[in-house]
Design a protein around this motif. Sequence first.
Motif, PDB file in Angstrom:
ATOM      1  N   LYS A   1       0.794  -1.228   0.000  1.00  0.00           N
ATOM      2  CA  LYS A   1       0.000   0.000   0.000  1.00  0.00           C
ATOM      3  C   LYS A   1       0.829   1.282   0.000  1.00  0.00           C
ATOM      4  CE  LYS A   1      -3.542   0.317   2.753  1.00  0.00           C
ATOM      5  NZ  LYS A   1      -4.348   0.194   3.977  1.00  0.00           N
ATOM      6  N   THR A   2       2.093   1.205   0.454  1.00  0.00           N
ATOM      7  CA  THR A   2       2.861   2.440   0.642  1.00  0.00           C
ATOM      8  C   THR A   2       3.985   2.585  -0.383  1.00  0.00           C
ATOM      9  OG1 THR A   2       4.293   1.335   2.238  1.00  0.00           O
ATOM     10  CG2 THR A   2       2.425   2.559   3.122  1.00  0.00           C
ATOM     11  N   ASN A   3       4.189   3.822  -0.819  1.00  0.00           N
ATOM     12  CA  ASN A   3       5.284   4.136  -1.741  1.00  0.00           C
ATOM     13  C   ASN A   3       6.471   4.665  -0.944  1.00  0.00           C
ATOM     14  OD1 ASN A   3       3.716   3.459  -3.908  1.00  0.00           O
ATOM     15  ND2 ASN A   3       3.149   5.551  -4.410  1.00  0.00           N
ATOM     16  N   ASN A   4       7.108   3.794  -0.186  1.00  0.00           N
ATOM     17  CA  ASN A   4       8.228   4.278   0.627  1.00  0.00           C
ATOM     18  C   ASN A   4       9.572   3.744   0.156  1.00  0.00           C
ATOM     19  OD1 ASN A   4       7.911   1.683   1.479  1.00  0.00           O
ATOM     20  ND2 ASN A   4       7.562   2.160   3.621  1.00  0.00           N
ATOM     21  N   CYS A   5       9.599   3.112  -1.005  1.00  0.00           N
ATOM     22  CA  CYS A   5      10.846   2.663  -1.610  1.00  0.00           C
ATOM     23  C   CYS A   5      11.391   3.814  -2.454  1.00  0.00           C
ATOM     24  CB  CYS A   5      10.603   1.425  -2.470  1.00  0.00           C
ATOM     25  SG  CYS A   5      12.079   0.809  -3.271  1.00  0.00           S
ATOM     26  N   VAL A   6      12.665   4.164  -2.265  1.00  0.00           N
ATOM     27  CA  VAL A   6      13.261   5.295  -2.970  1.00  0.00           C
ATOM     28  C   VAL A   6      14.142   4.781  -4.105  1.00  0.00           C
ATOM     29  CG1 VAL A   6      14.791   7.293  -2.733  1.00  0.00           C
ATOM     30  CG2 VAL A   6      13.260   6.680  -0.870  1.00  0.00           C
TER      31      VAL A   6
ATOM     32  N   LEU B   1      16.808   6.241  -6.703  1.00  0.00           N
ATOM     33  CA  LEU B   1      17.625   7.434  -6.905  1.00  0.00           C
ATOM     34  C   LEU B   1      18.565   7.191  -8.085  1.00  0.00           C
ATOM     35  CD1 LEU B   1      17.803  10.091  -5.322  1.00  0.00           C
ATOM     36  CD2 LEU B   1      19.673   9.118  -4.015  1.00  0.00           C
ATOM     37  N   LYS B   2      18.565   8.128  -9.040  1.00  0.00           N
ATOM     38  CA  LYS B   2      19.434   7.976 -10.208  1.00  0.00           C
ATOM     39  C   LYS B   2      20.404   9.146 -10.285  1.00  0.00           C
ATOM     40  CE  LYS B   2      19.485   7.390 -15.192  1.00  0.00           C
ATOM     41  NZ  LYS B   2      18.717   7.215 -16.412  1.00  0.00           N
ATOM     42  N   HIS B   3      21.687   8.813 -10.494  1.00  0.00           N
ATOM     43  CA  HIS B   3      22.710   9.831 -10.713  1.00  0.00           C
ATOM     44  C   HIS B   3      22.793  10.021 -12.223  1.00  0.00           C
ATOM     45  CE1 HIS B   3      26.983  11.308 -10.937  1.00  0.00           C
ATOM     46  NE2 HIS B   3      26.447  12.139 -10.069  1.00  0.00           N
ATOM     47  N   ILE B   4      22.275  11.124 -12.719  1.00  0.00           N
ATOM     48  CA  ILE B   4      22.109  11.345 -14.157  1.00  0.00           C
ATOM     49  C   ILE B   4      23.438  11.308 -14.941  1.00  0.00           C
ATOM     50  CG2 ILE B   4      21.225  12.941 -15.913  1.00  0.00           C
ATOM     51  CD1 ILE B   4      19.143  13.777 -13.655  1.00  0.00           C
ATOM     52  N   PRO B   5      24.513  11.983 -14.485  1.00  0.00           N
ATOM     53  CA  PRO B   5      25.756  11.958 -15.276  1.00  0.00           C
ATOM     54  C   PRO B   5      26.346  10.561 -15.481  1.00  0.00           C
ATOM     55  CG  PRO B   5      25.847  13.692 -13.642  1.00  0.00           C
ATOM     56  CD  PRO B   5      24.626  12.899 -13.348  1.00  0.00           C
ATOM     57  N   SER B   6      26.301   9.711 -14.452  1.00  0.00           N
ATOM     58  CA  SER B   6      26.913   8.376 -14.575  1.00  0.00           C
ATOM     59  C   SER B   6      25.897   7.300 -14.939  1.00  0.00           C
ATOM     60  CB  SER B   6      27.602   7.989 -13.261  1.00  0.00           C
ATOM     61  OG  SER B   6      26.651   7.860 -12.228  1.00  0.00           O
ATOM     62  N   GLY B   7      24.609   7.572 -14.719  1.00  0.00           N
ATOM     63  CA  GLY B   7      23.577   6.596 -15.019  1.00  0.00           C
ATOM     64  C   GLY B   7      23.401   5.542 -13.935  1.00  0.00           C
ATOM     65  N   ILE B   8      24.031   5.722 -12.790  1.00  0.00           N
ATOM     66  CA  ILE B   8      23.936   4.756 -11.697  1.00  0.00           C
ATOM     67  C   ILE B   8      22.590   4.914 -10.994  1.00  0.00           C
ATOM     68  CG2 ILE B   8      24.913   4.037  -9.473  1.00  0.00           C
ATOM     69  CD1 ILE B   8      27.638   4.961 -10.528  1.00  0.00           C
ATOM     70  N   VAL B   9      21.909   3.785 -10.763  1.00  0.00           N
ATOM     71  CA  VAL B   9      20.604   3.789 -10.109  1.00  0.00           C
ATOM     72  C   VAL B   9      20.684   2.984  -8.815  1.00  0.00           C
ATOM     73  CG1 VAL B   9      18.176   3.135 -10.327  1.00  0.00           C
ATOM     74  CG2 VAL B   9      19.418   3.954 -12.315  1.00  0.00           C
ATOM     75  N   VAL B  10      20.111   3.531  -7.747  1.00  0.00           N
ATOM     76  CA  VAL B  10      20.067   2.854  -6.449  1.00  0.00           C
ATOM     77  C   VAL B  10      18.616   2.767  -6.011  1.00  0.00           C
ATOM     78  CG1 VAL B  10      20.639   3.112  -4.008  1.00  0.00           C
ATOM     79  CG2 VAL B  10      22.361   3.594  -5.717  1.00  0.00           C
ATOM     80  N   LYS B  11      18.226   1.589  -5.531  1.00  0.00           N
ATOM     81  CA  LYS B  11      16.876   1.391  -5.012  1.00  0.00           C
ATOM     82  C   LYS B  11      17.022   1.057  -3.533  1.00  0.00           C
ATOM     83  CE  LYS B  11      12.713  -1.172  -6.243  1.00  0.00           C
ATOM     84  NZ  LYS B  11      12.176  -2.246  -7.089  1.00  0.00           N
ATOM     85  N   CYS B  12      16.372   1.824  -2.669  1.00  0.00           N
ATOM     86  CA  CYS B  12      16.509   1.613  -1.224  1.00  0.00           C
ATOM     87  C   CYS B  12      15.143   1.426  -0.572  1.00  0.00           C
ATOM     88  CB  CYS B  12      17.239   2.789  -0.585  1.00  0.00           C
ATOM     89  SG  CYS B  12      17.501   2.570   1.182  1.00  0.00           S
ATOM     90  N   HIS B  13      14.955   0.289   0.074  1.00  0.00           N
ATOM     91  CA  HIS B  13      13.717  -0.021   0.781  1.00  0.00           C
ATOM     92  C   HIS B  13      14.071  -0.747   2.077  1.00  0.00           C
ATOM     93  CE1 HIS B  13       9.690  -2.252   1.032  1.00  0.00           C
ATOM     94  NE2 HIS B  13       9.454  -0.986   1.300  1.00  0.00           N
ATOM     95  N   GLN B  14      15.065  -0.212   2.795  1.00  0.00           N
ATOM     96  CA  GLN B  14      15.563  -0.871   3.996  1.00  0.00           C
ATOM     97  C   GLN B  14      14.700  -0.613   5.223  1.00  0.00           C
ATOM     98  OE1 GLN B  14      19.739  -0.041   4.543  1.00  0.00           O
ATOM     99  NE2 GLN B  14      20.240  -0.637   2.455  1.00  0.00           N
ATOM    100  N   THR B  15      14.018   0.529   5.235  1.00  0.00           N
ATOM    101  CA  THR B  15      13.172   0.858   6.379  1.00  0.00           C
ATOM    102  C   THR B  15      11.769   1.222   5.896  1.00  0.00           C
ATOM    103  OG1 THR B  15      13.629   3.229   6.366  1.00  0.00           O
ATOM    104  CG2 THR B  15      15.179   1.841   7.576  1.00  0.00           C
TER     105      THR B  15
END
Length: 127
Positions: free
Chosen positions: A40-45, A47-61
């Motif tokens: 039900k909740t959208n609490n997963c973040v 985050l994309k670093h546009i210059p390098s194209g690196i993407v991180v998905k964080c749903h630890q808490t």
Amino acid sequence: LPLLQAAGKKSSFSLLGLTEAELKEQFVRGDGPGGQATNKTNNCVVLKHIPSGIVVKCHQTRSVEQNRKLAREILQEKVDLFYKGEDSDVFKEKKALEKKKQEKKRRAKENLERKKHFKEMQQLDKK
């Protein structure tokens, strides 16, 4: 990825700085255990670093704010590793941990051999 285990733990590194203009942030539904609370909740973040194209998905808490903070820390370490390579503090710490683990493994193996030899000697004494 053993690197991710260290990610978000230490901030004593001299990491490359990130500016908010370089980042693209999204909030999505997380995955994994949690059932209805997760669905039900959208609490997963994401985050994309546009210059390098690196993407991180964080749903630890369950907290969006904590996930945002953790995602930035993880992304900062990944970006640092991406640009600096082997000169990165993250890379150096990873190598040091690997070396320490190998040393511990070697010592444990030596101890096992010593014990095995000791038992063999005891068996010979009994005969």
